[in-house]
Design a protein around this motif. Structure first.
Motif, mmCIF file in Angstrom:
data_model
loop_
_atom_site.group_PDB
_atom_site.id
_atom_site.type_symbol
_atom_site.label_atom_id
_atom_site.label_comp_id
_atom_site.label_asym_id
_atom_site.label_seq_id
_atom_site.Cartn_x
_atom_site.Cartn_y
_atom_site.Cartn_z
ATOM 1 N N TYR A 120 38.741 63.424 37.074
ATOM 2 C CA TYR A 120 37.971 62.405 36.368
ATOM 3 C C TYR A 120 36.790 62.583 35.170
ATOM 4 O O TYR A 120 36.970 62.043 34.136
ATOM 5 C CB TYR A 120 37.369 61.451 37.306
ATOM 6 N N ARG A 121 36.203 63.729 35.351
ATOM 7 C CA ARG A 121 35.278 64.452 34.430
ATOM 8 C C ARG A 121 35.945 64.627 32.986
ATOM 9 O O ARG A 121 35.535 64.401 31.905
ATOM 10 C CB ARG A 121 34.476 65.533 35.068
ATOM 11 N N PHE A 122 36.949 65.293 33.330
ATOM 12 C CA PHE A 122 37.943 65.775 32.165
ATOM 13 C C PHE A 122 38.333 64.652 31.387
ATOM 14 O O PHE A 122 38.411 64.538 30.173
ATOM 15 C CB PHE A 122 38.911 66.604 32.908
ATOM 16 N N LEU A 123 39.297 63.757 32.360
ATOM 17 C CA LEU A 123 39.862 62.704 31.843
ATOM 18 C C LEU A 123 38.847 61.726 31.261
ATOM 19 O O LEU A 123 39.595 60.776 30.244
ATOM 20 C CB LEU A 123 40.767 61.946 32.843
ATOM 21 N N ASP A 124 37.766 61.357 31.779
ATOM 22 C CA ASP A 124 36.808 60.359 30.979
ATOM 23 C C ASP A 124 36.735 61.012 29.330
ATOM 24 O O ASP A 124 36.709 60.151 28.523
ATOM 25 C CB ASP A 124 35.541 60.620 31.742
ATOM 26 N N LEU A 131 40.327 56.688 22.746
ATOM 27 C CA LEU A 131 39.879 55.267 22.214
ATOM 28 C C LEU A 131 39.475 55.440 20.882
ATOM 29 O O LEU A 131 39.585 54.343 20.121
ATOM 30 C CB LEU A 131 38.777 54.668 23.375
ATOM 31 N N GLN A 132 38.429 56.276 20.513
ATOM 32 C CA GLN A 132 37.803 56.273 19.424
ATOM 33 C C GLN A 132 38.958 56.268 18.060
ATOM 34 O O GLN A 132 38.890 55.956 16.983
ATOM 35 C CB GLN A 132 36.990 57.726 19.170
ATOM 36 N N ARG A 133 39.890 57.465 18.318
ATOM 37 C CA ARG A 133 41.198 57.506 17.372
ATOM 38 C C ARG A 133 41.891 56.243 17.196
ATOM 39 O O ARG A 133 42.439 55.950 16.305
ATOM 40 C CB ARG A 133 42.099 58.528 18.012
ATOM 41 N N ALA A 134 42.154 55.774 18.508
ATOM 42 C CA ALA A 134 43.078 54.181 18.387
ATOM 43 C C ALA A 134 42.525 53.332 17.706
ATOM 44 O O ALA A 134 43.060 52.330 16.874
ATOM 45 C CB ALA A 134 43.277 53.820 19.774
ATOM 46 N N GLY A 135 41.047 53.175 17.662
ATOM 47 C CA GLY A 135 40.464 51.835 16.851
ATOM 48 C C GLY A 135 40.828 50.558 17.425
ATOM 49 O O GLY A 135 40.814 50.389 18.612
ATOM 50 N N ASP A 136 41.504 49.709 16.653
ATOM 51 C CA ASP A 136 41.922 48.376 17.121
ATOM 52 C C ASP A 136 43.303 48.574 17.971
ATOM 53 O O ASP A 136 43.793 47.309 18.294
ATOM 54 C CB ASP A 136 41.814 47.544 16.211
ATOM 55 N N HIS A 137 44.073 49.953 17.720
ATOM 56 C CA HIS A 137 45.463 49.677 18.258
ATOM 57 C C HIS A 137 45.314 49.876 19.799
ATOM 58 O O HIS A 137 44.448 50.180 20.500
ATOM 59 C CB HIS A 137 46.063 51.072 17.758
ATOM 60 N N PRO A 138 46.509 49.462 20.536
ATOM 61 C CA PRO A 138 46.611 49.446 21.882
ATOM 62 C C PRO A 138 46.621 50.660 22.337
ATOM 63 O O PRO A 138 47.013 51.886 21.723
ATOM 64 C CB PRO A 138 47.970 48.967 22.223
ATOM 65 N N VAL A 139 46.132 50.927 23.723
ATOM 66 C CA VAL A 139 45.884 52.300 24.332
ATOM 67 C C VAL A 139 46.411 52.132 25.756
ATOM 68 O O VAL A 139 45.828 51.220 26.498
ATOM 69 C CB VAL A 139 44.452 52.947 24.487
ATOM 70 N N PHE A 140 47.712 52.758 26.114
ATOM 71 C CA PHE A 140 48.301 52.510 27.389
ATOM 72 C C PHE A 140 47.752 53.775 28.329
ATOM 73 O O PHE A 140 47.842 55.089 27.716
ATOM 74 C CB PHE A 140 49.596 52.632 27.246
ATOM 75 N N LEU A 154 42.040 56.217 36.817
ATOM 76 C CA LEU A 154 41.572 56.243 35.445
ATOM 77 C C LEU A 154 41.442 54.935 35.203
ATOM 78 O O LEU A 154 40.120 54.535 34.323
ATOM 79 C CB LEU A 154 42.212 56.792 34.523
ATOM 80 N N ALA A 155 42.220 53.867 35.447
ATOM 81 C CA ALA A 155 41.904 52.506 35.185
ATOM 82 C C ALA A 155 40.555 51.908 36.011
ATOM 83 O O ALA A 155 39.877 51.247 35.397
ATOM 84 C CB ALA A 155 43.086 51.568 35.076
ATOM 85 N N ILE A 156 40.812 52.364 37.147
ATOM 86 C CA ILE A 156 39.597 51.955 37.870
ATOM 87 C C ILE A 156 38.485 52.490 37.542
ATOM 88 O O ILE A 156 37.387 51.627 37.348
ATOM 89 C CB ILE A 156 39.990 52.243 39.253
ATOM 90 N N HIS A 157 38.146 53.736 37.176
ATOM 91 C CA HIS A 157 37.164 54.354 36.650
ATOM 92 C C HIS A 157 36.578 53.871 35.273
ATOM 93 O O HIS A 157 35.469 53.171 35.098
ATOM 94 C CB HIS A 157 37.620 55.746 36.325
#
Length: 297
Positions: A120-124, A131-140, A154-157
């Motif tokens: 979780y430290r790594f994945l955060d 997120l920063q690269r995606a901007g307004d685009h969807p992130v799955f 990760l979604a819970i985190h």
């Protein structure tokens, strides 16, 4: 049920099941294998970026043609103790073809050397960069087996840390409870050609590290499952993870998290990795459609 499904399941049954007991798993892990190399087909069709985050490699694949801007973080399976294999690259490649999304594949550290806390430290860090690269685009978030369970974690985190939530979760045969204590698992064990509860429970204990095996970041089924993104699950009926996937779906929907479970009754664990099977192609078509439609909204 297709002939290809029957034949593939028979071939899988002929192979040793390393999860049969804790001892068979420990024996298999004495000879660790490296991650499968990136296939040449993906190198030809995608721009490949490799970077190191907290000592772990992160591979990003951006389609050279037809890119949509949608981002997917894909977490591979292997019971948290085994590396990425060729079937995982087949799933990623199939979804890139169907979606035009950019896929990020983080090679998280494996148990027993690494634990959920390390992941979780790594994945955060990985998630914030995407997120920063995606901007307004969807992130799955997506993944198979334990990687699918880790995607839920990760979604819970993200929910608990107040981060922007993923657009949705695409889960293939998710492992959502490492305790393997669901009483319905026993009835499926003889039908599952790949998995067995004893070895899996041992791997789960290693992965938990200092956490309880029922901690929601280890076994997401034990979370409230409230306020999570829309979730789609693709599951085989000859898979001991089916009972927990069903319990997860019921609990999530009751908590207000829209969750859809698709079950192929004759399919084995992570059958989508066998792209020569018609049922796998149909499941990937449906999953790809979910990702693609979000990019059009």
């Amino acid at each position: 049920m297709s002939l290809a499904m029957n034949l593939t399941r028979a071939l899988l049954r002929a192979r040793p099941n390393v999860f049969r007991t804790e001892q068979t798993l420990r024996t298999a892990l004495r000879h660790p294998r490296p991650d499968a190399p990136l296939p040449s087909s993906l190198r030809r069709t995608c721009t490949v970026t490799r970077r190191t985050v907290d000592g772990h490699e992160v591979i990003t694949l951006t389609p050279m043609q037809g890119g949509t801007g949608t981002e997917v973080i894909y977490l591979h399976g292997g019971a948290y103790v085994r590396p990425l294999v060729a079937a995982h690259w087949r799933i990623v490649a199939a979804l890139i073809r169907r979606t035009g999304a950019t896929f990020t594949v983080p090679l998280y550290g494996l148990a027993p050397r690494y634990t959920a806390d390390d992941a979780y430290r790594f994945l955060d860090t990985v998630y914030r960069a995407v997120l920063q690269r995606a901007g307004d685009h969807p992130v799955f978030l997506s993944g198979d087996s334990c990687g699918a369970g880790l995607a839920v974690g990760l979604a819970i985190h993200c929910r608990d840390e107040g981060l922007r939530p993923p657009t949705g979760l695409i889960l293939f045969s998710p492992w959502v409870d490492v305790t393997m204590t669901n009483p319905r698992v026993a009835a499926l064990t003889a039908r599952d050609p790949m998995l067995a509860p004893a070895g899996l429970a041992a791997a789960g204990r290693d992965w938990a590290g200092p956490r309880a095996v029922t901690d929601p970041l280890v076994s997401p089924l034990h979370d409230t499952l409230a306020d999570l993104p829309p979730t789609w699950i693709y599951q085989g009926g000859h898979d001991i993870f089916l009972p927990d996937a069903e319990a997860f779906t019921t609990k999530a929907n009751t908590a207000g998290t829209p969750t859809t479970l698709h079950v192929w009754p004759s399919a084995f664990h992570v059958f989508v990795g066998a792209g020569w099977i018609p049922e796998a192609r149909r499941a990937l078509d449906e999953a790809g459609g979910r990702i693609r439609s979000a990019g059009r909204d």
